[in-house]
Scaffold this motif. Sequence first.
Motif, PDB file in Angstrom:
ATOM      1  N   THR A  31       0.841  -1.192   0.000  1.00  0.00           N
ATOM      2  CA  THR A  31       0.000   0.000   0.000  1.00  0.00           C
ATOM      3  C   THR A  31       0.877   1.243   0.000  1.00  0.00           C
ATOM      4  OG1 THR A  31      -0.106  -0.010   2.416  1.00  0.00           O
ATOM      5  CG2 THR A  31      -1.882  -1.146   1.224  1.00  0.00           C
ATOM      6  N   GLY A  32       0.282   2.346  -0.441  1.00  0.00           N
ATOM      7  CA  GLY A  32       0.979   3.634  -0.408  1.00  0.00           C
ATOM      8  C   GLY A  32       2.055   3.743  -1.463  1.00  0.00           C
ATOM      9  N   ARG A  33       3.085   4.554  -1.152  1.00  0.00           N
ATOM     10  CA  ARG A  33       4.200   4.768  -2.072  1.00  0.00           C
ATOM     11  C   ARG A  33       5.063   3.515  -2.133  1.00  0.00           C
ATOM     12  NH1 ARG A  33       4.606   8.089  -6.000  1.00  0.00           N
ATOM     13  NH2 ARG A  33       6.850   8.180  -5.737  1.00  0.00           N
ATOM     14  N   TYR A  34       6.073   3.577  -3.008  1.00  0.00           N
ATOM     15  CA  TYR A  34       6.900   2.408  -3.247  1.00  0.00           C
ATOM     16  C   TYR A  34       7.664   1.945  -2.020  1.00  0.00           C
ATOM     17  CZ  TYR A  34       6.151   3.751  -8.079  1.00  0.00           C
ATOM     18  OH  TYR A  34       5.578   4.104  -9.265  1.00  0.00           O
ATOM     19  N   VAL A  35       7.741   0.646  -1.883  1.00  0.00           N
ATOM     20  CA  VAL A  35       8.653   0.010  -0.930  1.00  0.00           C
ATOM     21  C   VAL A  35       9.590  -0.840  -1.773  1.00  0.00           C
ATOM     22  CG1 VAL A  35       8.889  -1.549   1.012  1.00  0.00           C
ATOM     23  CG2 VAL A  35       6.886  -0.040   0.846  1.00  0.00           C
ATOM     24  N   PRO A  36      10.882  -0.529  -1.810  1.00  0.00           N
ATOM     25  CA  PRO A  36      11.791  -1.269  -2.698  1.00  0.00           C
ATOM     26  C   PRO A  36      11.740  -2.772  -2.438  1.00  0.00           C
ATOM     27  CG  PRO A  36      12.874   0.659  -1.800  1.00  0.00           C
ATOM     28  CD  PRO A  36      11.576   0.521  -1.067  1.00  0.00           C
ATOM     29  N   CYS A  37      11.617  -3.533  -3.533  1.00  0.00           N
ATOM     30  CA  CYS A  37      11.645  -4.981  -3.423  1.00  0.00           C
ATOM     31  C   CYS A  37      13.089  -5.463  -3.533  1.00  0.00           C
ATOM     32  CB  CYS A  37      10.781  -5.602  -4.520  1.00  0.00           C
ATOM     33  SG  CYS A  37       9.039  -5.154  -4.380  1.00  0.00           S
ATOM     34  N   SER A  38      13.304  -6.732  -3.268  1.00  0.00           N
ATOM     35  CA  SER A  38      14.668  -7.251  -3.181  1.00  0.00           C
ATOM     36  C   SER A  38      15.434  -7.104  -4.485  1.00  0.00           C
ATOM     37  CB  SER A  38      14.630  -8.733  -2.780  1.00  0.00           C
ATOM     38  OG  SER A  38      13.909  -9.490  -3.724  1.00  0.00           O
ATOM     39  N   TYR A  39      14.725  -7.171  -5.642  1.00  0.00           N
ATOM     40  CA  TYR A  39      15.418  -7.095  -6.913  1.00  0.00           C
ATOM     41  C   TYR A  39      15.680  -5.657  -7.354  1.00  0.00           C
ATOM     42  CZ  TYR A  39      10.580  -6.551  -8.347  1.00  0.00           C
ATOM     43  OH  TYR A  39       9.278  -6.137  -8.445  1.00  0.00           O
ATOM     44  N   GLU A  40      15.191  -4.673  -6.569  1.00  0.00           N
ATOM     45  CA  GLU A  40      15.381  -3.285  -6.960  1.00  0.00           C
ATOM     46  C   GLU A  40      16.783  -2.798  -6.572  1.00  0.00           C
ATOM     47  OE1 GLU A  40      14.024  -1.574  -8.929  1.00  0.00           O
ATOM     48  OE2 GLU A  40      11.999  -2.290  -9.165  1.00  0.00           O
ATOM     49  N   SER A  41      17.763  -3.367  -7.204  1.00  0.00           N
ATOM     50  CA  SER A  41      19.136  -2.946  -6.995  1.00  0.00           C
ATOM     51  C   SER A  41      19.828  -2.922  -8.342  1.00  0.00           C
ATOM     52  CB  SER A  41      19.865  -3.895  -6.039  1.00  0.00           C
ATOM     53  OG  SER A  41      19.990  -5.177  -6.626  1.00  0.00           O
ATOM     54  N   GLY A 279      -0.891   9.228 -20.410  1.00  0.00           N
ATOM     55  CA  GLY A 279       0.079  10.294 -20.203  1.00  0.00           C
ATOM     56  C   GLY A 279      -0.568  11.626 -19.893  1.00  0.00           C
ATOM     57  N   TYR A 280      -1.671  11.919 -20.579  1.00  0.00           N
ATOM     58  CA  TYR A 280      -2.320  13.207 -20.330  1.00  0.00           C
ATOM     59  C   TYR A 280      -2.934  13.249 -18.931  1.00  0.00           C
ATOM     60  CZ  TYR A 280      -4.715  17.557 -21.237  1.00  0.00           C
ATOM     61  OH  TYR A 280      -5.134  18.871 -21.175  1.00  0.00           O
ATOM     62  N   TYR A 281      -3.464  12.116 -18.485  1.00  0.00           N
ATOM     63  CA  TYR A 281      -3.983  12.052 -17.117  1.00  0.00           C
ATOM     64  C   TYR A 281      -2.873  12.340 -16.106  1.00  0.00           C
ATOM     65  CZ  TYR A 281      -5.636  10.061 -12.717  1.00  0.00           C
ATOM     66  OH  TYR A 281      -5.964   9.868 -11.392  1.00  0.00           O
ATOM     67  N   ALA A 282      -1.701  11.735 -16.324  1.00  0.00           N
ATOM     68  CA  ALA A 282      -0.574  11.948 -15.418  1.00  0.00           C
ATOM     69  C   ALA A 282      -0.133  13.413 -15.433  1.00  0.00           C
ATOM     70  CB  ALA A 282       0.593  11.045 -15.812  1.00  0.00           C
ATOM     71  N   ILE A 283      -0.145  14.037 -16.591  1.00  0.00           N
ATOM     72  CA  ILE A 283       0.265  15.445 -16.705  1.00  0.00           C
ATOM     73  C   ILE A 283      -0.719  16.356 -15.973  1.00  0.00           C
ATOM     74  CG2 ILE A 283       0.480  17.358 -18.345  1.00  0.00           C
ATOM     75  CD1 ILE A 283       1.739  15.334 -20.290  1.00  0.00           C
ATOM     76  N   VAL A 284      -2.009  16.113 -16.189  1.00  0.00           N
ATOM     77  CA  VAL A 284      -3.031  16.928 -15.519  1.00  0.00           C
ATOM     78  C   VAL A 284      -2.962  16.717 -14.006  1.00  0.00           C
ATOM     79  CG1 VAL A 284      -5.504  17.261 -15.223  1.00  0.00           C
ATOM     80  CG2 VAL A 284      -4.545  17.008 -17.513  1.00  0.00           C
ATOM     81  N   LYS A 285      -2.785  15.470 -13.596  1.00  0.00           N
ATOM     82  CA  LYS A 285      -2.727  15.144 -12.168  1.00  0.00           C
ATOM     83  C   LYS A 285      -1.572  15.858 -11.484  1.00  0.00           C
ATOM     84  CE  LYS A 285      -4.340  12.396  -8.820  1.00  0.00           C
ATOM     85  NZ  LYS A 285      -5.747  12.383  -8.365  1.00  0.00           N
ATOM     86  N   ASN A 286      -0.467  16.034 -12.223  1.00  0.00           N
ATOM     87  CA  ASN A 286       0.715  16.688 -11.665  1.00  0.00           C
ATOM     88  C   ASN A 286       0.842  18.143 -12.114  1.00  0.00           C
ATOM     89  OD1 ASN A 286       2.552  14.477 -10.246  1.00  0.00           O
ATOM     90  ND2 ASN A 286       1.538  13.535 -11.995  1.00  0.00           N
ATOM     91  N   VAL A 336       6.992   5.787 -11.642  1.00  0.00           N
ATOM     92  CA  VAL A 336       8.201   5.776 -10.821  1.00  0.00           C
ATOM     93  C   VAL A 336       8.701   7.174 -10.450  1.00  0.00           C
ATOM     94  CG1 VAL A 336       8.941   3.564 -11.785  1.00  0.00           C
ATOM     95  CG2 VAL A 336       9.778   5.678 -12.816  1.00  0.00           C
ATOM     96  N   ARG A 337       8.141   8.217 -11.081  1.00  0.00           N
ATOM     97  CA  ARG A 337       8.667   9.556 -10.828  1.00  0.00           C
ATOM     98  C   ARG A 337       7.613  10.578 -10.416  1.00  0.00           C
ATOM     99  NH1 ARG A 337      13.638  10.950 -13.195  1.00  0.00           N
ATOM    100  NH2 ARG A 337      13.235  13.047 -12.385  1.00  0.00           N
ATOM    101  N   MET A 338       6.333  10.269 -10.614  1.00  0.00           N
ATOM    102  CA  MET A 338       5.298  11.273 -10.397  1.00  0.00           C
ATOM    103  C   MET A 338       4.299  10.795  -9.349  1.00  0.00           C
ATOM    104  SD  MET A 338       4.836  12.095 -14.466  1.00  0.00           S
ATOM    105  CE  MET A 338       3.771  13.517 -14.396  1.00  0.00           C
ATOM    106  N   ASN A 339       3.700  11.737  -8.658  1.00  0.00           N
ATOM    107  CA  ASN A 339       2.696  11.435  -7.631  1.00  0.00           C
ATOM    108  C   ASN A 339       1.327  11.362  -8.297  1.00  0.00           C
ATOM    109  OD1 ASN A 339       1.599  10.972  -5.128  1.00  0.00           O
ATOM    110  ND2 ASN A 339       1.397  13.160  -4.652  1.00  0.00           N
ATOM    111  N   LYS A 342      -2.900   7.206  -5.658  1.00  0.00           N
ATOM    112  CA  LYS A 342      -2.881   7.062  -4.209  1.00  0.00           C
ATOM    113  C   LYS A 342      -2.093   5.817  -3.798  1.00  0.00           C
ATOM    114  CE  LYS A 342      -7.228   9.459  -3.215  1.00  0.00           C
ATOM    115  NZ  LYS A 342      -8.589   9.346  -2.642  1.00  0.00           N
ATOM    116  N   ASN A 343      -2.271   4.745  -4.552  1.00  0.00           N
ATOM    117  CA  ASN A 343      -1.539   3.512  -4.276  1.00  0.00           C
ATOM    118  C   ASN A 343      -0.682   3.178  -5.496  1.00  0.00           C
ATOM    119  OD1 ASN A 343      -0.606   0.898  -3.760  1.00  0.00           O
ATOM    120  ND2 ASN A 343      -2.439   0.370  -2.588  1.00  0.00           N
ATOM    121  N   HIS A 344       0.543   3.708  -5.514  1.00  0.00           N
ATOM    122  CA  HIS A 344       1.433   3.502  -6.651  1.00  0.00           C
ATOM    123  C   HIS A 344       1.821   2.043  -6.811  1.00  0.00           C
ATOM    124  CE1 HIS A 344       2.857   7.312  -8.588  1.00  0.00           C
ATOM    125  NE2 HIS A 344       2.067   7.775  -7.641  1.00  0.00           N
ATOM    126  N   ASN A 345       1.998   1.338  -5.725  1.00  0.00           N
ATOM    127  CA  ASN A 345       2.411  -0.062  -5.810  1.00  0.00           C
ATOM    128  C   ASN A 345       1.381  -0.906  -6.560  1.00  0.00           C
ATOM    129  OD1 ASN A 345       4.952  -0.249  -4.083  1.00  0.00           O
ATOM    130  ND2 ASN A 345       3.552   0.825  -2.719  1.00  0.00           N
TER     131      ASN A 345
END
Length: 366
Positions: A31-41, A279-286, A336-339, A342-345
């Motif tokens: 839930t919520g923003r990202y929590v890095p998983c084990s392979y995220e290196s 993409g347009y939704y993401a632009i308007v949202k931000n 991965v870069r924009m808010n 609500k639940n990015h994961n």
Amino acid sequence: MVLDARVQYIFLYNFLLLLTLGVFLSYIGRTGRYVPCSYESKRYTVFLLLFMIVIIGWRDWIDPLFVDSAGYGLRFSRIHSLSDDVWGGKSKLFNGLYVYWAYFNLSPELFFMFSAMVYCLPMYYLSRKIGKNYSFIVLLFFATNFIWYSFGVNGIRNGWAFAMILWTIYYWNKNILFFLFLFLAYCIHGSSILTIGAILVSKFFPKPKFILLFWFLSFIFSLLVGRYVEDIFLKYDFISSEGQGYLAEELTTIDPSVFSYTGFRWDFLIYSSIPVFWGYYAIVKNKATDLYYNFIYGTYVLANAIWVLVIRSNYSNRIASLSWFLIPLVFAYPLVRMNTFKNHNRALAIVILLYYLFAYFMWIRS
């Protein structure tokens, strides 16, 4: 020893399916923003890059399934002097490098491995730049794009031009490198002029609302006077490096598994429109504050709008690919870069699974 081409396709698509399912299961319950998983290196991103390079570069290139590769590989044996075909065709940069490679007795296998590196490295560096700690996710979007593998093994020269375009996006705020890679893209494949035009407009006129309006107008024009617009395009030599090739090609030469019928391609239009609205939704949202994403989005939408104008032509999917190779960036960036959610994961898990299932379906269908 290399795998049989058909076995390699089966291995590739099912391996990517396992990776995608792994990402889905890792993120769907968070839930919520990202929590890095084990392979995220970094090491896992490098592993994925090496896999992409090897699966493209180390293969049975003589197999008829790899149409362009077989043609390039067999041509090595017919080149005996530096004068042979150096200036043949319109892509003098690509042909010159290719002929020199053959003349100095460098093997076709080494050439295809080098070609895979040229093709995949900008995807890796863009993933690092955009994804940062989530570079694996962005690179996986590239690898699961349904045209990624085909332009690595069949449309090789297109793939090189795409790679130069990606370097252009990477260096979008460094003008010398920006224009250098634009020039290289055009020298490698003339059809990239369409994407180059979209890049220049998007860089110097970063107005997503007006660019989206242009896409809608292209759709309306295509419905009303599409044949007339196509006739105009046929008169000019920038559709492909061979002029009218992409638009005028006979239907009998088209792979039916890829392009099942002509006419107004509602299936491809729906596929292309999803990133447009996403993409347009993401632009308007931000609130349009991310200029880099505005540039990427504008480039995709403008390049895609040109294809919409000639959507009825026999081989218009070739022109569509001039925008489709940007779809991974259009989808991945907001995740991965924009808010944006609500639940990015959960959004990431669902989007990447559906995104790859389309590519998997297209492969099964073919």
